[in-house]
Write a protein that holds these residues in place. Structure first.
Motif, PDB file in Angstrom:
ATOM      1  N   PHE A   1       0.946  -1.061  -0.044  1.00  0.00           N
ATOM      2  CA  PHE A   1      -0.092  -0.209  -0.050  1.00  0.00           C
ATOM      3  C   PHE A   1       1.035   1.141  -0.105  1.00  0.00           C
ATOM      4  O   PHE A   1       1.752   1.398   0.904  1.00  0.00           O
ATOM      5  CB  PHE A   1      -0.832   0.186   1.255  1.00  0.00           C
ATOM      6  CG  PHE A   1      -1.954   1.113   0.990  1.00  0.00           C
ATOM      7  CD1 PHE A   1      -3.085   1.025   0.434  1.00  0.00           C
ATOM      8  CD2 PHE A   1      -1.815   2.466   1.852  1.00  0.00           C
ATOM      9  CE1 PHE A   1      -3.981   1.861   0.337  1.00  0.00           C
ATOM     10  CE2 PHE A   1      -2.536   3.498   1.864  1.00  0.00           C
ATOM     11  CZ  PHE A   1      -3.853   3.220   1.030  1.00  0.00           C
ATOM     12  N   GLN A   2       0.903   2.117  -1.107  1.00  0.00           N
ATOM     13  CA  GLN A   2       1.778   3.001  -1.428  1.00  0.00           C
ATOM     14  C   GLN A   2       1.075   4.280  -1.033  1.00  0.00           C
ATOM     15  O   GLN A   2      -0.054   4.734  -1.569  1.00  0.00           O
ATOM     16  CB  GLN A   2       2.365   3.053  -2.666  1.00  0.00           C
ATOM     17  CG  GLN A   2       3.055   4.337  -3.191  1.00  0.00           C
ATOM     18  CD  GLN A   2       1.718   5.196  -4.002  1.00  0.00           C
ATOM     19  OE1 GLN A   2       1.091   4.554  -4.609  1.00  0.00           O
ATOM     20  NE2 GLN A   2       1.748   6.419  -3.917  1.00  0.00           N
TER      21      GLN A   2
ATOM     22  N   PRO B   1      -1.951 -10.578  16.493  1.00  0.00           N
ATOM     23  CA  PRO B   1      -2.058 -10.413  18.029  1.00  0.00           C
ATOM     24  C   PRO B   1      -1.146  -9.210  18.376  1.00  0.00           C
ATOM     25  O   PRO B   1      -1.336  -8.272  19.198  1.00  0.00           O
ATOM     26  CB  PRO B   1      -1.606 -11.739  18.526  1.00  0.00           C
ATOM     27  CG  PRO B   1      -1.883 -12.621  17.483  1.00  0.00           C
ATOM     28  CD  PRO B   1      -1.486 -12.030  16.217  1.00  0.00           C
ATOM     29  N   ASP B   2       0.076  -9.293  17.934  1.00  0.00           N
ATOM     30  CA  ASP B   2       0.964  -8.269  18.233  1.00  0.00           C
ATOM     31  C   ASP B   2       0.922  -6.698  17.895  1.00  0.00           C
ATOM     32  O   ASP B   2       1.269  -5.698  18.424  1.00  0.00           O
ATOM     33  CB  ASP B   2       2.588  -8.666  18.079  1.00  0.00           C
ATOM     34  CG  ASP B   2       2.867 -10.031  18.836  1.00  0.00           C
ATOM     35  OD1 ASP B   2       2.234  -9.967  19.906  1.00  0.00           O
ATOM     36  OD2 ASP B   2       3.615 -10.746  18.437  1.00  0.00           O
ATOM     37  N   LYS B   3       0.462  -6.662  16.294  1.00  0.00           N
ATOM     38  CA  LYS B   3       0.410  -5.569  15.907  1.00  0.00           C
ATOM     39  C   LYS B   3      -1.029  -5.008  15.787  1.00  0.00           C
ATOM     40  O   LYS B   3      -1.112  -3.634  15.484  1.00  0.00           O
ATOM     41  CB  LYS B   3       1.176  -5.450  14.524  1.00  0.00           C
ATOM     42  CG  LYS B   3       2.544  -5.744  14.806  1.00  0.00           C
ATOM     43  CD  LYS B   3       3.304  -5.937  13.369  1.00  0.00           C
ATOM     44  CE  LYS B   3       4.892  -5.759  13.369  1.00  0.00           C
ATOM     45  NZ  LYS B   3       5.593  -5.861  12.313  1.00  0.00           N
TER      46      LYS B   3
ATOM     47  N   LEU C   1      -3.144  -1.161   6.865  1.00  0.00           N
ATOM     48  CA  LEU C   1      -3.093  -1.042   8.472  1.00  0.00           C
ATOM     49  C   LEU C   1      -1.507  -0.697   8.818  1.00  0.00           C
ATOM     50  O   LEU C   1      -1.052  -0.076   9.844  1.00  0.00           O
ATOM     51  CB  LEU C   1      -3.531  -2.035   9.054  1.00  0.00           C
ATOM     52  CG  LEU C   1      -5.028  -2.326   9.323  1.00  0.00           C
ATOM     53  CD1 LEU C   1      -5.463  -3.399   9.892  1.00  0.00           C
ATOM     54  CD2 LEU C   1      -5.769  -1.057   9.927  1.00  0.00           C
ATOM     55  N   ALA C   2      -0.751  -1.565   7.790  1.00  0.00           N
ATOM     56  CA  ALA C   2       0.744  -1.440   8.116  1.00  0.00           C
ATOM     57  C   ALA C   2       1.141   0.008   7.872  1.00  0.00           C
ATOM     58  O   ALA C   2       2.081   0.659   8.552  1.00  0.00           O
ATOM     59  CB  ALA C   2       1.507  -2.251   7.231  1.00  0.00           C
ATOM     60  N   MET C   3       0.674   0.629   6.785  1.00  0.00           N
ATOM     61  CA  MET C   3       1.068   1.774   6.391  1.00  0.00           C
ATOM     62  C   MET C   3       0.460   2.858   7.376  1.00  0.00           C
ATOM     63  O   MET C   3       1.265   3.756   8.107  1.00  0.00           O
ATOM     64  CB  MET C   3       0.382   2.272   5.132  1.00  0.00           C
ATOM     65  CG  MET C   3       1.138   3.467   4.360  1.00  0.00           C
ATOM     66  SD  MET C   3       0.444   4.931   4.977  1.00  0.00           S
ATOM     67  CE  MET C   3      -1.047   4.735   4.292  1.00  0.00           C
TER      68      MET C   3
ATOM     69  N   ARG D   1       8.773   2.098   6.116  1.00  0.00           N
ATOM     70  CA  ARG D   1       8.111   0.820   5.708  1.00  0.00           C
ATOM     71  C   ARG D   1       7.697   0.141   6.923  1.00  0.00           C
ATOM     72  O   ARG D   1       8.393   0.268   7.778  1.00  0.00           O
ATOM     73  CB  ARG D   1       8.945   0.123   4.667  1.00  0.00           C
ATOM     74  CG  ARG D   1       9.550   0.732   3.355  1.00  0.00           C
ATOM     75  CD  ARG D   1      10.496  -0.349   2.427  1.00  0.00           C
ATOM     76  NE  ARG D   1      11.389  -0.775   3.370  1.00  0.00           N
ATOM     77  CZ  ARG D   1      12.670  -0.147   3.360  1.00  0.00           C
ATOM     78  NH1 ARG D   1      12.870   1.081   2.890  1.00  0.00           N
ATOM     79  NH2 ARG D   1      13.641  -0.798   4.313  1.00  0.00           N
ATOM     80  N   ALA D   2       6.665  -0.766   6.546  1.00  0.00           N
ATOM     81  CA  ALA D   2       6.124  -1.693   7.800  1.00  0.00           C
ATOM     82  C   ALA D   2       5.620  -3.029   7.189  1.00  0.00           C
ATOM     83  O   ALA D   2       4.919  -2.755   6.005  1.00  0.00           O
ATOM     84  CB  ALA D   2       5.323  -0.764   8.623  1.00  0.00           C
ATOM     85  N   LEU D   3       5.676  -4.155   7.831  1.00  0.00           N
ATOM     86  CA  LEU D   3       5.207  -5.320   7.455  1.00  0.00           C
ATOM     87  C   LEU D   3       3.980  -5.828   8.458  1.00  0.00           C
ATOM     88  O   LEU D   3       4.567  -5.694   9.692  1.00  0.00           O
ATOM     89  CB  LEU D   3       6.161  -6.257   7.249  1.00  0.00           C
ATOM     90  CG  LEU D   3       5.893  -7.747   7.246  1.00  0.00           C
ATOM     91  CD1 LEU D   3       5.041  -7.920   5.790  1.00  0.00           C
ATOM     92  CD2 LEU D   3       6.981  -8.751   7.310  1.00  0.00           C
TER      93      LEU D   3
END
Length: 488
Positions: free
Chosen positions: A22-23, A238-240, A216-218, A229-231
């Motif tokens: 997702f950019q 559960p963690d993110k 959601l990562a973005m 950047r994120a993954l």
């Protein structure tokens, strides 16, 4: 991963696992304006501000530095700024509006803070919007994205955001890298570098196993990471996702939805993910189930499958540049908007069976705003819609100045299926056919050349808005020349 922390409902090994990016162009409008001036988008204080008469200083976008220094968000007003845009001096009235307690006691700003604000204000760029320029950059960014996947695998989410499915590109570009998530990170890095090198724009990229997780990562992580950047994988849910502090930070959950969930005893994303889906559907309907699946990281949508909205109405509204006290001026704008509605209906191949009109009273008016709606015989005829709109207006209008007008064609049906009237005479039927042929010819000329290629003499009247409105893009100026006031 501790299985007790996983949702009790899903086996993620059965879910589709794609390579989705997702950019998002960071502070898009403001960054483009910085690039045009050979300025660094991350360190320059710049704000894109519309100064059109009906906006009175609307902040459309701002650079990261501008937001950090002045503590304002996009889509704010010039009056919300801590400095006066004309003089770049400290805005004491604005300060006291937000720094006066319930007893009327004022807290004066420190000398150091005033000096800090005024120093940055003098170095701040205030520029008018250039919507055509932003559209041109959107095309350039999309061209670069096609270097990483096919155009069919790209879905534009907005003018500065896009989904990319790069699943089939990973092994093609990086055959020597075995870990698919390392491949995904590398393709995101290469994309960032190419857009920065060619266009000077910084791009934030979210990476995930499906479109929801990439988005959601973005939103939640990439924006705050130094490398932008994120993954998020299924295993990271559960963690993110479940650890998000505020439910309203989660995509699709606003304050209203949060209150409804709170009434069910759900106060966190983890509680939502492990709630009873049958109860959620019973209390919130289908949207409750959607929130349940999203809280578990489940999204089976496909980037290739483009969403085609089934529009139930065509609508248009505008805030007038000044108060319109004369009835003929108000009716002129209503006729123009009804013509625009008819054109859109014909272009979309639709007929409207209901017409709604909104006339917003000016602040100085002693009369109330008007909201009128009426079922009509299905039509897309310009004259019929204009006459109907004027009839609705005259039935309710009692006087007073007007500042906003809106019109809507509702209960749409296909123009290919039109019910014949048993009461229409042959002469009336022939006249209708002539009008339809004329409207078709006008539409074709406007489509080929420009909407203003054919226009009525009334468009030259002082109160007309048709010429100005048809030069806008997204409701804002296409270029600097359209802004009536120079803010640079």
């Amino acid at each position: 991963m501790d299985q007790l922390n996983q949702s009790q409902y899903f086996d993620y090994s059965l879910e589709p696992r794609r390579a989705i990016l997702f950019q998002d162009v960071k502070s898009n409008y403001a960054s483009i304006e910085c690039v045009q001036r050979n300025l660094n988008p991350l360190t320059t204080s710049l704000c894109v501000m519309s100064r059109a008469d009906n906006t009175k200083g609307l902040l459309l976008a701002s650079s990261p530095t501008f937001k950090k220094v002045f503590g304002v968000k996009n889509v704010s007003r010039a009056s919300d700024l801590p400095f006066l845009i004309e003089t770049r001096k400290f805005n004491y009235p604005q300060w006291y509006r937000s720094h006066t307690d319930i007893h009327g006691q004022r807290t004066a700003p420190s000398v150091q803070y005033v000096a800090y604000i005024e120093s940055w204000a003098k170095r701040t760029w205030l520029v008018p919007p250039q919507m055509q320029l932003y559209v041109d950059y959107k095309i350039k960014v999309t061209d670069i994205l096609t270097n990483y996947t096919s155009i069919e695998e790209i879905h534009s989410y907005s003018i500065d955001e896009s989904f990319l499915d790069v699943t089939e590109s990973l092994n093609l570009f990086y055959p020597d890298i075995e870990n698919r998530y390392v491949q995904m990170n590398q393709i995101a890095l290469d994309l960032q570098r190419e857009i920065l090198h060619k266009l000077g724009l910084y791009v934030t990229v979210g990476i995930g196993d499906n479109p929801l997780l990439a988005k959601l990562a973005m939103d939640l992580y990439a924006k705050h990471n130094r490398n932008m950047r994120a993954l998020i994988r299924y295993e990271d849910v559960p963690d993110k996702l479940w650890t998000i502090p505020k439910m309203t930070d989660f995509w699709g959950i606003g304050k209203r939805t949060e209150k409804r969930l709170n009434k069910l005893g759900i106060t966190t994303i983890k509680e939502l993910a492990n709630a009873n889906p049958l109860l959620l559907k019973q209390k919130l309907g289908t949207i409750g189930l959607q929130h349940f699946f999203h809280a578990n990281g489940i999204d089976e949508s496909n980037v290739r499958e483009k969403y085609v909205p089934k529009s139930s109405s065509f609508s248009n509204s505008q805030i007038l540049p000044r108060d319109y006290p004369k009835q003929w001026e108000i009716e002129l704008v209503i006729r123009e908007m009804a013509e625009n509605l008819a054109t859109r209906l014909r272009k979309g191949g639709k007929l409207a069976s209901n017409l709604s009109l909104y006339v917003g009273a000016a602040v100085t008016s002693e009369y109330s705003s008007l909201k009128i709606s009426r079922n009509i015989e299905a039509t897309q005829n310009t004259k019929e819609l204009q006459d109907l709109a004027i009839t609705l207006f005259r039935e309710k209008y009692e006087g007073g100045a007007v500042r906003q007008i809106g019109i809507s064609g509702n209960r749409l049906s296909s123009a290919s299926v039109k019910q014949l009237s048993l009461f229409e005479t042959p002469e009336e039927s022939q006249n209708t056919e002539k009008q339809e042929s004329l409207q078709k010819a006008i539409d074709e000329i406007r489509e080929k050349f420009d909407f203003l290629a054919i226009r009525k003499a009334s468009s030259l009247s002082e109160g007309s808005r048709v010429i100005y409105r048809n030069k806008l893009i997204g409701g804002h100026a296409a270029n600097q020349e359209m802004e009536k006031k120079d803010v640079s």
